[in-house]
Design an enzyme around this catalytic site. Structure first.
Site, mmCIF file in Angstrom:
data_model
loop_
_atom_site.group_PDB
_atom_site.id
_atom_site.type_symbol
_atom_site.label_atom_id
_atom_site.label_comp_id
_atom_site.label_asym_id
_atom_site.label_seq_id
_atom_site.Cartn_x
_atom_site.Cartn_y
_atom_site.Cartn_z
ATOM 1 N N THR A 74 13.550 64.490 11.624
ATOM 2 C CA THR A 74 13.078 65.353 12.880
ATOM 3 C C THR A 74 14.202 66.329 13.205
ATOM 4 O O THR A 74 14.206 67.308 13.480
ATOM 5 C CB THR A 74 12.666 64.386 13.874
ATOM 6 O OG1 THR A 74 11.672 63.724 13.403
ATOM 7 C CG2 THR A 74 12.335 65.103 15.445
ATOM 8 N N THR A 323 30.047 61.482 15.802
ATOM 9 C CA THR A 323 30.624 60.666 14.684
ATOM 10 C C THR A 323 29.570 60.121 13.716
ATOM 11 O O THR A 323 28.535 59.778 13.825
ATOM 12 C CB THR A 323 31.254 59.441 15.571
ATOM 13 O OG1 THR A 323 32.358 59.612 16.461
ATOM 14 C CG2 THR A 323 31.923 58.337 14.456
ATOM 15 N N CYS A 411 -1.188 59.434 14.505
ATOM 16 C CA CYS A 411 -1.519 58.358 15.537
ATOM 17 C C CYS A 411 -0.670 57.294 15.551
ATOM 18 O O CYS A 411 -0.212 56.872 14.543
ATOM 19 C CB CYS A 411 -2.908 57.557 15.170
ATOM 20 S SG CYS A 411 -3.946 57.305 16.563
HETATM 21 N N1 PLP Z 1 8.723 65.321 8.075
HETATM 22 C C1 PLP Z 1 7.812 64.439 7.384
HETATM 23 C C2 PLP Z 1 7.107 65.249 6.229
HETATM 24 C C3 PLP Z 1 7.692 63.234 7.705
HETATM 25 O O1 PLP Z 1 6.721 62.501 6.836
HETATM 26 C C4 PLP Z 1 8.206 62.723 8.735
HETATM 27 C C5 PLP Z 1 7.966 61.416 9.088
HETATM 28 O O2 PLP Z 1 6.778 60.878 9.174
HETATM 29 C C6 PLP Z 1 9.352 63.379 9.271
HETATM 30 C C7 PLP Z 1 9.427 64.643 8.947
HETATM 31 C C8 PLP Z 1 10.124 62.969 10.439
HETATM 32 O O3 PLP Z 1 10.972 62.142 10.081
HETATM 33 P P1 PLP Z 1 11.607 60.701 11.076
HETATM 34 O O4 PLP Z 1 10.873 60.347 12.010
HETATM 35 O O5 PLP Z 1 12.234 59.969 10.159
HETATM 36 O O6 PLP Z 1 12.620 61.863 11.749
#
Ligand code: PLP
Length: 460
Positions: A74, A323, A411
């Site tokens: 993310t 860090t 969900c």
């Molecule tokens: N992108 C995709 C395609 C994902 O499936 C996910 C999580 O399901 C993410 C980004 C985000 O990952 P995270 O929750 O590890 O940040």
């Protein structure tokens, strides 16, 4: 005695591979120094991060300096989208000394545009919506009924204002695989045509000895010809699909450790260094300009593609301060190494399980519908809708029976809404809100698929 539970939510998270756990072990309390410290404790930790970065770079076929570790996928997606927008705003406004939400094209201010597919993960979509509120134009690319991005629409949207295109490699809900190399090719052709047009204009200016072409104009036009950048969220793809960045033609790529049997709390963004493009454009301009080149200087830092969004101590080459998560990074690199080794065999094994489950389910429950096409699909993803069955009810009943599956939509324990992916594919609300995602992985055997099948059939 409680029956053994079966896990069918590998697209949400995977268990940490024992070899990954072992690789991480020395870095909790043995080698615990801050990698930024000068003493031996710090240097040991720094060496571990360096080694991990090198392994990761090999897996992606890039330079170690192009890897930026983050706290999650993310965050990496945020860095890609926000960082590109910020970089462009900062650079151009700084040079021009202006403060506006616009970019410069042909000495005019224009609104920057980013293009994202309508079926991206929320970490891309919600970030895009936020940038929209800040004045960036966002185009949401449509997809076909089978969940594949509309390339014609993309081609029609590429223009001088487009600074970034973001399309995921494989979708997290329906597992559809996007034609990434084709998209990259389209973007490259667009950039080249821009570059040629710009170059001939500059050549003309120099030939005509027009003296008012400043360094600023040259730098801006070179920066412009690198746009749009291509970002790809490959979080769901790495386990099963080739991910060499040059072969795919990607400028920015996101990965997550927890989806590839690594620890939670680590992600990464690959950020292409723009030297290759820069070398070419510099040479072309020099050729056309002959003796006037002496004051011509495009610094590499000027062509850096992304600005940091987390600032501080300057870790991760200044792209992401904070860090480093040393055990996490070590584990992530080990997980990538293992995933690459198992990629082909797991792809074959899981594809068989997927096709077996779908055909058996169709026999037992003929009205069951598969969401997304079967052809360009991850081997470990099944997403189904059974008309007349309420998705959440079935999921809860399956959970009570010991099967962990997921709703087909975004969900979670926090929110529940119809799937934006299925809606973008043209599914009505009923189907978009009542589908089921079964995702499996290394721990899944045929007998587990049989057990799940029996449970679904009996509950339906
Ligand atoms: N992108 C995709 C395609 C994902 O499936 C996910 C999580 O399901 C993410 C980004 C985000 O990952 P995270 O929750 O590890 O940040």
């Amino acid at each position: 005695m409680k029956a053994k539970r079966c896990y069918f939510d590998y697209a949400a998270s995977t268990p940490v591979d024992p070899a990954v756990e072992k690789a991480m072990k020395p870095y909790w309390s043995g080698v615990f120094g801050n990698p930024g410290a000068l003493h031996s404790f710090g240097q040991e930790a720094s060496a571990a991060v360096f080694k991990a970065r090198d392994l990761v770079a090999k897996a992606l076929g890039c330079d170690y300096k192009e890897i930026v570790f983050t706290g999650s996928a993310t965050e990496a997606n945020n860095l890609a989208l926000r960082g590109v927008v910020k970089r462009i705003m900062n650079k151009e406004l700084r040079i021009k000394g202006e403060k506006r939400n616009s970019i410069i094209h042909d000495s005019k201010f224009i609104i920057p545009k980013i293009i994202v597919s309508a079926i991206e993960h929320e970490s891309v979509l919600d970030t895009a919506r936020d940038l929209e509120r800040e004045g960036v134009e966002v185009v949401y690319l449509p997809v076909s009924k089978k969940g594949i991005v509309d390339l014609k629409a993309l081609e029609g949207e590429l223009d001088e204002r487009t600074i970034l295109v973001s399309v995921m490699y494989a979708n997290n809900e329906i597992g559809t695989i996007q034609p990434i190399a084709e998209i990259a090719n389209m973007i490259r052709n667009f950039r080249n045509s821009k570059h040629e047009a710009r170059n001939s204009k500059q050549t003309q200016n120099y030939k005509n000895k027009i003296q008012n072409v400043s360094d600023f104009d040259i730098r801006i036009s070179n920066f412009e010809t690198m746009r749009p950048l291509f970002h790809c969220d490959a979080v769901q793809a790495f386990n099963y699909l080739p991910c060499k960045v040059d072969e795919l033609g990607i400028d920015l790529l996101t990965l997550s450790s927890q989806k590839i049997y690594g620890p939670k709390g680590v992600g990464l963004l690959y950020i292409r260094r723009s030297t290759k493009h820069e070398a070419r454009s510099t040479k072309q301009i020099q050729n056309s300009k002959s003796q006037n080149v002496s004051n011509f200087d495009i610094r590499i830092s000027d062509l850096q593609l992304v600005s940091p969004i987390v600032t501080g101590g300057g870790q991760e080459f200044g792209f992401r301060s904070g860090t480093e998560n040393v055990p996490g990074i070590v584990g992530f690199a080990k997980a990538m190494e293992i995933a690459e080794k198992l990629r082909n065999s797991e792809n074959k094994r899981l594809s068989k399980l997927r096709d077996y489950f779908i055909s058996r389910l169709k026999k037992k429950i003929p009205k069951a519908q598969l969401n997304g096409g079967l052809k360009k699909r991850l081997p470990n993803n099944i997403n189904i809708h059974i008309p007349g069955v309420i998705g959440q009810e079935l999921i809860i009943k399956l959970d009570l029976a010991g099967f962990a599956v997921s709703p087909g939509s975004a969900c979670s324990a926090r929110v529940c809404k119809p799937s934006h992916v299925l809606k973008a594919m043209g599914s009505p609300d009923g189907r978009a809100a009542n589908s089921l995602r079964v995702s499996f992985g290394r721990g899944t055997k045929k007998r587990d698929m049989d057990k799940l099948l029996r449970a679904v059939v009996s509950l339906v």
